[in-house]
Design a protein around this motif. Structure first.
Motif, PDB file in Angstrom:
ATOM      1  N   LYS A 126       0.829  -1.215   0.000  1.00 44.56           N
ATOM      2  CA  LYS A 126       0.000   0.000   0.000  1.00 44.56           C
ATOM      3  C   LYS A 126       0.856   1.255   0.000  1.00 44.56           C
ATOM      4  O   LYS A 126       0.473   2.283  -0.540  1.00 44.56           O
ATOM      5  CB  LYS A 126      -0.916   0.017   1.226  1.00 44.56           C
ATOM      6  CG  LYS A 126      -2.129  -0.869   1.107  1.00 44.56           C
ATOM      7  CD  LYS A 126      -3.028  -0.712   2.298  1.00 44.56           C
ATOM      8  CE  LYS A 126      -3.481   0.729   2.383  1.00 44.56           C
ATOM      9  NZ  LYS A 126      -4.499   1.008   3.344  1.00 44.56           N
ATOM     10  N   ASP A 127       2.009   1.192   0.631  1.00 45.37           N
ATOM     11  CA  ASP A 127       2.902   2.347   0.729  1.00 45.37           C
ATOM     12  C   ASP A 127       4.069   2.237  -0.231  1.00 45.37           C
ATOM     13  O   ASP A 127       5.196   2.605   0.088  1.00 45.37           O
ATOM     14  CB  ASP A 127       3.412   2.509   2.171  1.00 45.37           C
ATOM     15  CG  ASP A 127       2.320   2.961   3.112  1.00 45.37           C
ATOM     16  OD1 ASP A 127       1.452   3.739   2.674  1.00 45.37           O
ATOM     17  OD2 ASP A 127       2.320   2.533   4.269  1.00 45.37           O
ATOM     18  N   ALA A 128       3.803   1.723  -1.411  1.00 50.99           N
ATOM     19  CA  ALA A 128       4.807   1.633  -2.472  1.00 50.99           C
ATOM     20  C   ALA A 128       6.063   0.878  -2.028  1.00 50.99           C
ATOM     21  O   ALA A 128       7.178   1.291  -2.264  1.00 50.99           O
ATOM     22  CB  ALA A 128       5.161   3.024  -2.994  1.00 50.99           C
ATOM     23  N   TRP A 129       5.868  -0.228  -1.372  1.00 48.90           N
ATOM     24  CA  TRP A 129       6.962  -1.103  -0.941  1.00 48.90           C
ATOM     25  C   TRP A 129       7.975  -0.390  -0.059  1.00 48.90           C
ATOM     26  O   TRP A 129       9.178  -0.488  -0.254  1.00 48.90           O
ATOM     27  CB  TRP A 129       7.651  -1.752  -2.132  1.00 48.90           C
ATOM     28  CG  TRP A 129       6.768  -2.779  -2.756  1.00 48.90           C
ATOM     29  CD1 TRP A 129       5.990  -2.607  -3.853  1.00 48.90           C
ATOM     30  CD2 TRP A 129       6.524  -4.109  -2.300  1.00 48.90           C
ATOM     31  NE1 TRP A 129       5.288  -3.752  -4.112  1.00 48.90           N
ATOM     32  CE2 TRP A 129       5.598  -4.696  -3.184  1.00 48.90           C
ATOM     33  CE3 TRP A 129       6.994  -4.851  -1.239  1.00 48.90           C
ATOM     34  CZ2 TRP A 129       5.138  -5.993  -3.027  1.00 48.90           C
ATOM     35  CZ3 TRP A 129       6.550  -6.152  -1.089  1.00 48.90           C
ATOM     36  CH2 TRP A 129       5.631  -6.698  -1.982  1.00 48.90           C
ATOM     37  N   MET A 130       7.466   0.340   0.893  1.00 45.59           N
ATOM     38  CA  MET A 130       8.338   0.974   1.869  1.00 45.59           C
ATOM     39  C   MET A 130       9.022  -0.116   2.692  1.00 45.59           C
ATOM     40  O   MET A 130       8.463  -1.191   2.888  1.00 45.59           O
ATOM     41  CB  MET A 130       7.524   1.876   2.811  1.00 45.59           C
ATOM     42  CG  MET A 130       6.849   3.033   2.105  1.00 45.59           C
ATOM     43  SD  MET A 130       8.014   4.215   1.431  1.00 45.59           S
ATOM     44  CE  MET A 130       8.675   4.909   2.909  1.00 45.59           C
ATOM     45  N   PRO A 131      10.217   0.160   3.201  1.00 46.47           N
ATOM     46  CA  PRO A 131      10.832  -0.810   4.120  1.00 46.47           C
ATOM     47  C   PRO A 131       9.974  -0.927   5.378  1.00 46.47           C
ATOM     48  O   PRO A 131       9.222  -0.010   5.698  1.00 46.47           O
ATOM     49  CB  PRO A 131      12.183  -0.182   4.461  1.00 46.47           C
ATOM     50  CG  PRO A 131      12.306   1.051   3.667  1.00 46.47           C
ATOM     51  CD  PRO A 131      11.022   1.323   2.980  1.00 46.47           C
ATOM     52  N   VAL A 132      10.092  -2.045   6.068  1.00 45.53           N
ATOM     53  CA  VAL A 132       9.326  -2.244   7.292  1.00 45.53           C
ATOM     54  C   VAL A 132      10.275  -2.474   8.468  1.00 45.53           C
ATOM     55  O   VAL A 132      11.388  -2.971   8.294  1.00 45.53           O
ATOM     56  CB  VAL A 132       8.333  -3.423   7.174  1.00 45.53           C
ATOM     57  CG1 VAL A 132       7.310  -3.169   6.077  1.00 45.53           C
ATOM     58  CG2 VAL A 132       9.042  -4.730   6.943  1.00 45.53           C
ATOM     59  N   ALA A 133       9.811  -2.089   9.643  1.00 45.51           N
ATOM     60  CA  ALA A 133      10.557  -2.331  10.880  1.00 45.51           C
ATOM     61  C   ALA A 133       9.705  -3.228  11.768  1.00 45.51           C
ATOM     62  O   ALA A 133       8.547  -2.912  12.036  1.00 45.51           O
ATOM     63  CB  ALA A 133      10.863  -1.019  11.588  1.00 45.51           C
ATOM     64  N   LEU A 134      10.263  -4.333  12.191  1.00 45.98           N
ATOM     65  CA  LEU A 134       9.553  -5.270  13.052  1.00 45.98           C
ATOM     66  C   LEU A 134       9.952  -5.018  14.489  1.00 45.98           C
ATOM     67  O   LEU A 134      11.127  -5.090  14.829  1.00 45.98           O
ATOM     68  CB  LEU A 134       9.879  -6.715  12.648  1.00 45.98           C
ATOM     69  CG  LEU A 134       9.571  -7.087  11.206  1.00 45.98           C
ATOM     70  CD1 LEU A 134       9.980  -8.538  10.952  1.00 45.98           C
ATOM     71  CD2 LEU A 134       8.106  -6.883  10.872  1.00 45.98           C
ATOM     72  N   SER A 135       8.981  -4.722  15.317  1.00 47.99           N
ATOM     73  CA  SER A 135       9.258  -4.424  16.715  1.00 47.99           C
ATOM     74  C   SER A 135       8.076  -4.878  17.555  1.00 47.99           C
ATOM     75  O   SER A 135       7.001  -5.154  17.050  1.00 47.99           O
ATOM     76  CB  SER A 135       9.496  -2.912  16.895  1.00 47.99           C
ATOM     77  OG  SER A 135       9.895  -2.647  18.207  1.00 47.99           O
ATOM     78  N   GLY A 136       8.279  -4.937  18.843  1.00 48.50           N
ATOM     79  CA  GLY A 136       7.218  -5.346  19.753  1.00 48.50           C
ATOM     80  C   GLY A 136       7.535  -6.683  20.386  1.00 48.50           C
ATOM     81  O   GLY A 136       8.400  -7.430  19.916  1.00 48.50           O
ATOM     82  N   GLY A 137       6.837  -6.969  21.444  1.00 51.83           N
ATOM     83  CA  GLY A 137       7.101  -8.168  22.226  1.00 51.83           C
ATOM     84  C   GLY A 137       7.009  -9.462  21.456  1.00 51.83           C
ATOM     85  O   GLY A 137       7.742 -10.413  21.738  1.00 51.83           O
TER      86      GLY A 137
END
Length: 82
Positions: free
Chosen positions: A12-23
């Motif tokens: 949806k965001d033109a293949w923006m990089p993603v950051a995985l975080s959270g417990g």
């Protein structure tokens, strides 16, 4: 399921990089499988390397934010003092 949702959001965001975080990303198997699936789909993935993805990371972020605020306030005081 997580990888599908993250991939959908990245698309949806033109293949923006993603950051995985959270417990949930303390679980090594879940993290590794999610990262492998996303990278196979061409998504750039960032994840924690030195700071835990749970409350320890939040606490560190709060310390950084507080230190920055104190520095900003100190700079403001110096500019107003004659």
């Amino acid at each position: 399921m997580i990888a599908r949702v993250v991939r959908w959001m990245a698309e949806k965001d033109a293949w923006m990089p993603v950051a995985l975080s959270g417990g949930c990303f303390q679980n090594r198997l879940l993290t590794e499988l999610t990262v492998a699936r996303l990278e196979a789909d061409g998504v750039k993935v960032y994840r924690h390397q030195r700071v835990p993805p749970n409350d320890g990371g939040i606490a560190l972020g709060q310390v950084v934010a507080a230190a920055r605020q104190l520095k900003f306030e100190e700079m403001a005081r110096k500019q107003t003092c004659v």
